[in-house]
Every structure is written in C-alpha cells, then in structure tokens.
Write a protein that holds these residues in place. Structure first.
Motif, PDB file in Angstrom:
ATOM      1  N   ASN A 175     -25.031  60.298  53.296  1.00 35.75           N
ATOM      2  CA  ASN A 175     -25.716  58.946  53.204  1.00 35.75           C
ATOM      3  C   ASN A 175     -26.233  58.761  51.781  1.00 35.75           C
ATOM      4  N   GLN A 176     -25.712  59.767  50.683  1.00 29.65           N
ATOM      5  CA  GLN A 176     -26.439  59.255  49.252  1.00 29.65           C
ATOM      6  C   GLN A 176     -25.405  58.413  48.597  1.00 29.65           C
ATOM      7  N   ALA A 177     -26.102  57.679  47.665  1.00 36.64           N
ATOM      8  CA  ALA A 177     -25.240  56.475  46.871  1.00 36.64           C
ATOM      9  C   ALA A 177     -24.049  57.240  46.349  1.00 36.64           C
ATOM     10  N   GLY A 178     -22.912  56.502  46.138  1.00 32.10           N
ATOM     11  CA  GLY A 178     -21.907  56.919  45.402  1.00 32.10           C
ATOM     12  C   GLY A 178     -20.815  57.636  46.044  1.00 32.10           C
ATOM     13  N   TRP A 179     -21.135  57.864  47.524  1.00 35.51           N
ATOM     14  CA  TRP A 179     -20.236  58.438  48.400  1.00 35.51           C
ATOM     15  C   TRP A 179     -18.774  57.681  48.726  1.00 35.51           C
ATOM     16  N   GLN A 180     -17.790  58.553  48.455  1.00 33.15           N
ATOM     17  CA  GLN A 180     -16.703  57.883  48.958  1.00 33.15           C
ATOM     18  C   GLN A 180     -15.999  58.943  49.964  1.00 33.15           C
ATOM     19  N   ALA A 181     -15.744  58.421  51.167  1.00 30.10           N
ATOM     20  CA  ALA A 181     -15.255  59.398  52.146  1.00 30.10           C
ATOM     21  C   ALA A 181     -13.818  59.363  52.023  1.00 30.10           C
ATOM     22  N   VAL A 182     -13.223  60.674  52.500  1.00 26.58           N
ATOM     23  CA  VAL A 182     -11.872  60.924  52.591  1.00 26.58           C
ATOM     24  C   VAL A 182     -10.895  60.422  53.829  1.00 26.58           C
ATOM     25  N   GLN A 183     -10.055  59.863  53.743  1.00 26.75           N
ATOM     26  CA  GLN A 183      -9.270  59.419  54.674  1.00 26.75           C
ATOM     27  C   GLN A 183      -8.388  60.651  55.202  1.00 26.75           C
TER      28      GLN A 183
END
Lengths: 189, 604
Positions: free
Chosen positions: A43-51
């Motif tokens: 939920n924090q800024a700058g989070w890039q999820a992984v495929q």
C-alpha cells in the motif's frame, strides 16, 4: 508410556499427528506474518508488483497432483497393498522434486528480468516467501524419502499407518499453503 | 523452623508409599551421559533449563550492576573494571559503546534466556507431566532437543561477548537500521550476526518446547483429569505455550527479512539512509515493518513471561492459605482473555512511530481492556488469602510479593496504554520502572516462589529457610527502592538508554537519586548470589524431605515417591477424582485429587 496412551481419552489421534496440527498452526502464523507484511508494504508509494512467472502454474498442478498421490498412498497402506504404496510414495517424491525444480526455474527467470534483491522490494518478498515455502516442501520430501526407504527395507516389515498419515497431513498442508500463496500473489499483484 | 505442619498426614494418599526405591520403568541401563546430560526425563531437562537460566540471570544481573555503576557514578573510575573488561573500561571508566552493549545484552538475556527459557522451560517441563499425571512429555526426544537448542543458542550468545567489535549494542528490540547495517556501529557487525543466529536457535527451542507442552496437556492427562480439574499452573503453562507457538514464528519471519537486509542487499527495512555522509542504495523499505513483526511477538512475550508466574502464584497462595482458590473458572477465563488480548495490542509499543492516531485509539482501548482480566486475577488472589490460615514459607512470601508487584506495576500500565500520555512518557524511565516491576521483578518473584515451593520435589531436600527469608525481604524492599524512584525520573522526562545525564541541566537534579538506585541494585544483586549459594548448597547439604507431601498439597506431584525416577510413579498412574483445591473442606485440612468423592461430601 503405554499405560498412558491406552487411557480412555487418548485413542482419537496419534500424538505425532496432534503435535503436527499444532505445528501447522505455528507455521501458518509465520506465513501470516510474511503475507501481512507484504500487504502493508504494497500500500506504500513506489510499490511495483511482481508478475508471477508462468511456470508457477505448472508448480501448482504438480503440487495438487502430489497431494492426490500421497492421499492414494495412504489408502494403499491401509489396504496393505505394498507394491501400490511404494509406487505412489515414489510418485509423490518425484512430483515434490519437480515442484521445487519449477520454483527454481521461475526464480531464475525473474532474476534474469532484473527482479533482484537490490532492485525490487516486491521481488524480494516474492523470493523469500515462496523460497521459505519451498524449504518446507523440501522438509516434506525428506520425510517421504525416509518412508520410501522404509517401504523397500526387506528386513523389517512396516505396516503402521501412523507415519504415512502424519507425513500425508504435512504434505496436504504445504499443498494448501502453496495454493494460498499462489492465489495471494495473483490477487495482491 | 520447620516447613512441615503437623496435620500433613491426616489425609489418605491412595498410591503405594515407598520412600527409598529404584524405579524400573525404563528397561535400559542409564549411564551418566544419558541420565544427566542427554537426558529425556522431563525432570532432568527442567533442572537443566533452570541451572542454565540461573547462569544467565547471574550474568545478566552483573551486566546491570556494571551499567548502573556508570549511571550512578558517571565520573568515578574503577580500576578493577578495567582489569575485568579491558578495552571496554579504558582507564576504569565504562566506554559508551560498552554501556550500550551491556544494556542490550541485559535485556536480551533477561527477557529470553532467563524469563522465557529459565521460567517456562523449567516449570512447564517439571510440572506438566507431574501435575496432569503423565510419565513424561508427549515427545521426550523433542523435549531434549528443545533444551539443546537453547544450550547452543546460549553458547552462541555468550561467544558474542568475546568478539573484538563486541556484542550487539542497538537495544534488545534490535530495531533496524542499527541491526541491519554493519556500518552503523561496532556492535552491529559480527555481534549482531551472532545475536541473530542465537535468537533463531532460541525460537526453534521455544517452538519445540511449546508444541510438546500443548500436546502433553491435551493428550496425556491421567484418567479423571478433565480440563477443569487441572491445577491453575497447568492452565497457565498451556496458555503460555499457545502464545509462544503462535507468536514466535512471526518474529522468525521478521528475522529472516532482517538477515536478507543485512547480507543479501534487500531493502525490507531500509530506505533513504546516509552513513558518514554517504547515501546507501537501499530504497522502498520501512523500519516500522520490523517493529510490527517484532512487537507481534514482543507483546505476547510479556505474557509468555508473566503467565507461568501467575499460575504458580495461584497454586502457592492456595496451598499456603489452606483455602481453595477463589474463582477457579474466573481464573481460567481471565487467563484465556489475556491470551487473546495479548495478540491484539502490539501497536501500543509504537504509538509515537507515526502510527495512524485513529488506529492508535483501537489499540488504546484493547490495551486498557487487559486491566479487566488482570483485576479479576488480583481480586481472586486477595480473596484466596482472605481469612486464610496463612503459612509464611519463603515460597508464600514470594507469591505474595508477586501479587504486590503485579498491582503496582500494572497500575502504571494504565498510564502507558494511553497514546496521549505516551507522548510524554515513551522512552523514559517511567517505562523502565513499569515493565521492570510488572514483568521483570514480578515474574522473577513467581520463579523464586516456584523454586522454593517445588525444590523439595526437585532434589528431595529443602532450601534453607533463613537464607530464604533474607533473600525475600531484601529483594522485595530493594526492588521497590530501585524502581519506584524511576517513576519520578520518567515523569520529569528523563530518557532511557542514555550513557550520561550530567550535561542536561534538567536531569542533574537526579544525580544523587541515581547514585542511590545504583547502590540498592548492587545490594540486591549480592543477595541473589546468596540465593544461588543456598540453591547449590541445599542440593547436597539441605535438610532432607521425609514425607511424601511436605506442604499438604492436593496435586498429583506429591503422590510420587520423594525422589521420583524416570516415569514418575512406581506403580499405576493414580486416577483423579476431584479438582485440585479441596482445602479445608468438610472439616478436613486437605483432600488430595486422588481421593474419590465421598457419599456425604458437600459440594463446592
């Protein structure tokens, strides 16, 4: 010891199996810790999820298949069909090893795509959570391998169903845990 | 003075009464190695936990004496200290880095090694099989492993004291970045790695022990021992084990992430950090995440420490008041409530970390709710001793002391549980005073009460009573003299963990008070050495126990032979017919749990 075990209220469940149930609660708390940390961070800024790597779908199939074979192995043991039992236990071990192998292939694929420890927090979580699960699978493989060698030992005949039932319970647990993690990563990503 | 009262023999005990015996339960021959070292007998394992715990208590106490010398006498020089600590006390003055290392080690050692392993490791092991009527734990082998994991954890932690850069020095909570970056301080280098390895081994030890305690309580009870006939000690150990089994794994997950941050370049806890003007590449991490994972264990840990003391105090107060425990079911209910609430309050340790104030309000509410079951327990202890026929044995005095400390320390918990007050009070000596009284000293008192009470069962001899009374009174008075003044210092805003206060005008006024606290701390420490002397002296030279049931207690452990072998009972395990608290019933002094309920017996 025997005297205690035979008293009225202890018949229901083998003590090892019971202890394993408590341990399952304990291990579940560890993964609850991991995954809730993941949610908080996502939920924090700058989070890039992984495929999630494609090969992890295959992992899931292998894991479910191994759960079926271990279930059938338990039934074979109960019916004293030892040849069938050996075959099914071997199949479970092989499927377990294949699962770990597909996990490893998935990891290398991700790593090659620049999802490394220093580059991606989500990736770091992903490696550690699935990696710790894979370690638990490896522990199950060791337990099953012991059963496997016991079944081939010609000197002592082993017909107690308790060990395979306990190992089977653990195996189902890591299976369900995997499905939870897999769905979790698909949804939260 | 004799502990044994004259009415002890009035009740009937329904098991064969043999005093001198050899137990032939195990068919194997026991060597020294299998009997005393790699023993699978729960009683021997309990003693191993106890003696290892005592070693750590002595060392952890010594740490506090040394840093108290610094706090009380910041300008004095102690040449002997340089002889003892070398580089750490150059010129006889404790170095700042060494001070932080000692404070950290004092906390780690006392919280985990003494009050977790030493307390529940000892008494859960010793009392669960004896009081539920089992020959041993569900898995004696796992039980042995539990001790040896603790032993290896101890060796690793001890070795960290001897590395060149010193042991970990960032506080017992090991918050990142101090714990995550080797460059942060000397103690963050090898010392921190050893700390993590040791703590990981310790978690494994706790889990192995906890699994066993739960399995034993639920599966191995003797005939007739229903859950609601169990002594409160067993209920307390059971909930303690549940807390440990469910919270230690979460700490473990936090440790795994920390290890990756330290050594594999991940950024779970690290973000935007500068060391010596150089920016680190880590981005996207949050130190608060560690605090959540740590305190999710950390708060239940408080109750892991406290519940065994509560259970033992309940039993000892009832036995030595010759009265049934008041509100047995309420006691179980409040233990259960505390166990549940323990998992829901962790963020009250984090009110000032930038936690959402709206969320904070919930944690305030849940925290203050703990006062309800706690007050129920206190009320029940007081009504148990109310108009009782009190025997002031050393164990009873320590149990009473426990209740006293639990009340005084618990009250300040209500202050600290308020997020608004916490803005002023957090990280001050008020916090130190609160948790030392309610968790540290109170649990120590529970542990002492347990040792004095069950020593006859452990070693077949008594501890010396006179030394016991000296031990109690000086420790009791000393504990209040040490920690009471700290409340005032804390209210005035004096921060914890500081090396020196004399450069602050506002804290100079406490110079003499600090000196006083340090002197009392040294005296109390010396009295603990007296206790340890008493303990070891009495193993070989103490007065021998001559009756099976010296305290006239109802529970099953007193139906075993005076020196029980592996397997506990010579013949059949006795059957249980009633709860553990039939004291002073129908004109009888006490009725053991093994006595069948008579036809004309009144109901309780």
């Amino acid at each position: 010891m025997e005297k205690v075990m035979s008293s009225e209220r202890t018949q229901k469940m083998h003590p090892h199996r019971f202890t394993l149930w408590v341990a399952i609660g304990s291990i579940s708390m560890m993964f609850a810790g991991f995954t809730s940390a993941y949610i908080v961070k996502s939920n924090q800024a700058g989070w890039q999820a992984v495929q999630v790597p494609k090969i992890f779908y295959l992992s899931t199939v292998l894991m479910i298949a191994s759960s079926v074979t271990v279930f059938l192995a338990q039934k074979a043991m109960k019916g004293r069909e030892m040849a069938r039992y050996r075959l099914l236990i071997s199949a479970t071990v092989i499927l377990g090893l294949a699962f770990v192998a597909t996990q490893f292939i998935g990891f290398t694929e991700l790593w090659a795509n620049k999802i490394t420890f220093s580059e991606s927090v989500a990736g770091s979580f992903f490696y550690i959570i699935t990696g710790v699960h894979a370690l638990h699978v490896a522990g199950g493989i060791i337990a099953l391998t012991v059963l496997f060698f016991r079944a081939y030992n010609s000197k002592t005949k082993y017909y107690s169903t308790a060990p395979v039932e306990t190992a089977g319970l653990y195996w189902h647990f890591v299976d369900i845990l995997w499905i939870y993690l897999f769905v979790f990563f698909l949804l939260v990503s | 003075m004799s502990n044994e009262t004259s009415h002890v023999h009035s009740s009937t005990v329904s098991v064969p009464h043999e005093t001198h015996h050899e137990v032939h339960h195990g068919h194997h021959h026991e060597t020294f190695l299998t009997k005393y070292v790699f023993s699978q007998d729960h009683k021997t394992i309990a003693k191993q936990f106890l003696i290892t715990g005592m070693f750590w208590a002595l060392l952890g106490g010594l740490f506090s004496v040394i840093f108290r010398l610094q706090l009380g006498f910041p300008d004095a020089k102690f040449p002997w200290m340089e002889a003892l600590l070398g580089e750490w006390a150059k010129g006889g003055q404790l170095q700042a880095e060494a001070y932080y290392a000692l404070v950290t080690m004092h906390g780690t050692v006392l919280v985990f090694f003494v009050l977790t392993a030493g307390l529940s490791g000892t008494f859960s092991n010793f009392l669960i099989p004896l009081q539920v009527g089992a020959r041993d734990m569900a898995s004696p082998f796992m039980n042995m492993l539990s001790y040896w994991f603790f032993f290896i954890a101890s060796v690793v932690m001890l070795s960290s004291l001897f590395v060149q850069t010193g042991p970990f020095s960032g506080g017992w909570t090991a918050y990142p970045p101090l714990s995550a970056l080797g460059e942060a301080s000397p103690g963050s280098k090898v010392g921190m790695d050893l700390w993590l390895v040791s703590m990981a081994l310790f978690v494994v030890s706790s889990l192995l022990g906890g699994l066993n305690y739960i399995a034993t309580v639920l599966n191995m009870r003797t005939k007739g021992m229903s859950m609601t006939r169990m002594p409160l000690t067993i209920w307390a150990f059971f909930f303690t084990a549940v807390l440990g089994v469910l919270s230690f794994p979460v700490l473990f997950s936090g440790f795994i992430l920390l290890i990756f941050d330290r050594h594999f370049g991940t950024s779970f806890y690290l973000s935007d950090i500068y060391i010596n003007g150089q920016a680190l590449p880590n981005e996207g991490g949050s130190a608060i995440l560690y605090q959540h994972l740590f305190w999710f264990l950390g708060h239940p840990e408080v109750y892991i420490i406290l519940l065994p003391a509560m259970g033992m105090a309940s039993e000892i107060l009832s036995v030595n008041s010759r009265k049934p425990i008041f509100g047995y079911m309420a006691m179980i209910g409040s233990l259960f409530a505390i166990t549940i609430l323990a998992f829901l309050v962790w963020a009250h340790h984090m009110f000032v970390t930038g936690l959402n104030p709206f969320l904070g309000a919930f944690f305030v509410l849940l925290t203050l709710l703990i006062a309800v079951p706690s007050a129920i327990k206190v009320f029940n202890w007081l009504t148990t001793i109310w108009r009782g026929n009190i025997r002031f044995t050393p164990a009873m005095l320590f149990a009473l002391g426990f209740v006293s400390l639990f009340i005084s320390g618990g009250l300040t918990g209500i202050f600290l549980g308020n997020s608004a007050l916490d803005i002023q009070l957090h990280d001050t000596y008020f916090v130190i005073a609160h948790f030392h009284i309610v968790m540290g000293v109170a649990s120590m008192f529970g542990m002492f009460a347990g040792i004095y009470h069950w020593y006859p069962k452990m070693y077949g001899r008594y501890l010396n009573n006179t030394l016991g009374y000296i031990h109690f009174w000086i420790t009791m008075v000393g504990a209040y003299l040490i920690f009471w003044p700290m409340h005032y210092e804390g209210l005035a805003g004096m921060p914890r963990r500081y090396y020196k206060y004399d450069i602050w005008e506002s804290f100079k006024q406490f110079g003499e008070l600090n000196k006083f606290i340090s002197i009392v701390a040294i005296i109390v420490f010396l009295v603990q050495i007296l206790f340890i002397f008493n303990f070891f002296y009495s193993i070989w030279k103490g007065r021998k126990v001559t009756t099976q049931n010296p305290w006239g207690a109802n529970t099953l452990e007193w139906t075993t032979p005076i020196n029980p072998g592996h397997g506990n009972w010579d013949g059949e395990i006795p059957e249980v017919h009633r709860w553990a608290y039939d004291y002073g019933k129908d004109g009888q002094d006490h009725i053991a749990q093994t006595v069948p309920v008579g036809a004309n017996e009144s109901k309780h």
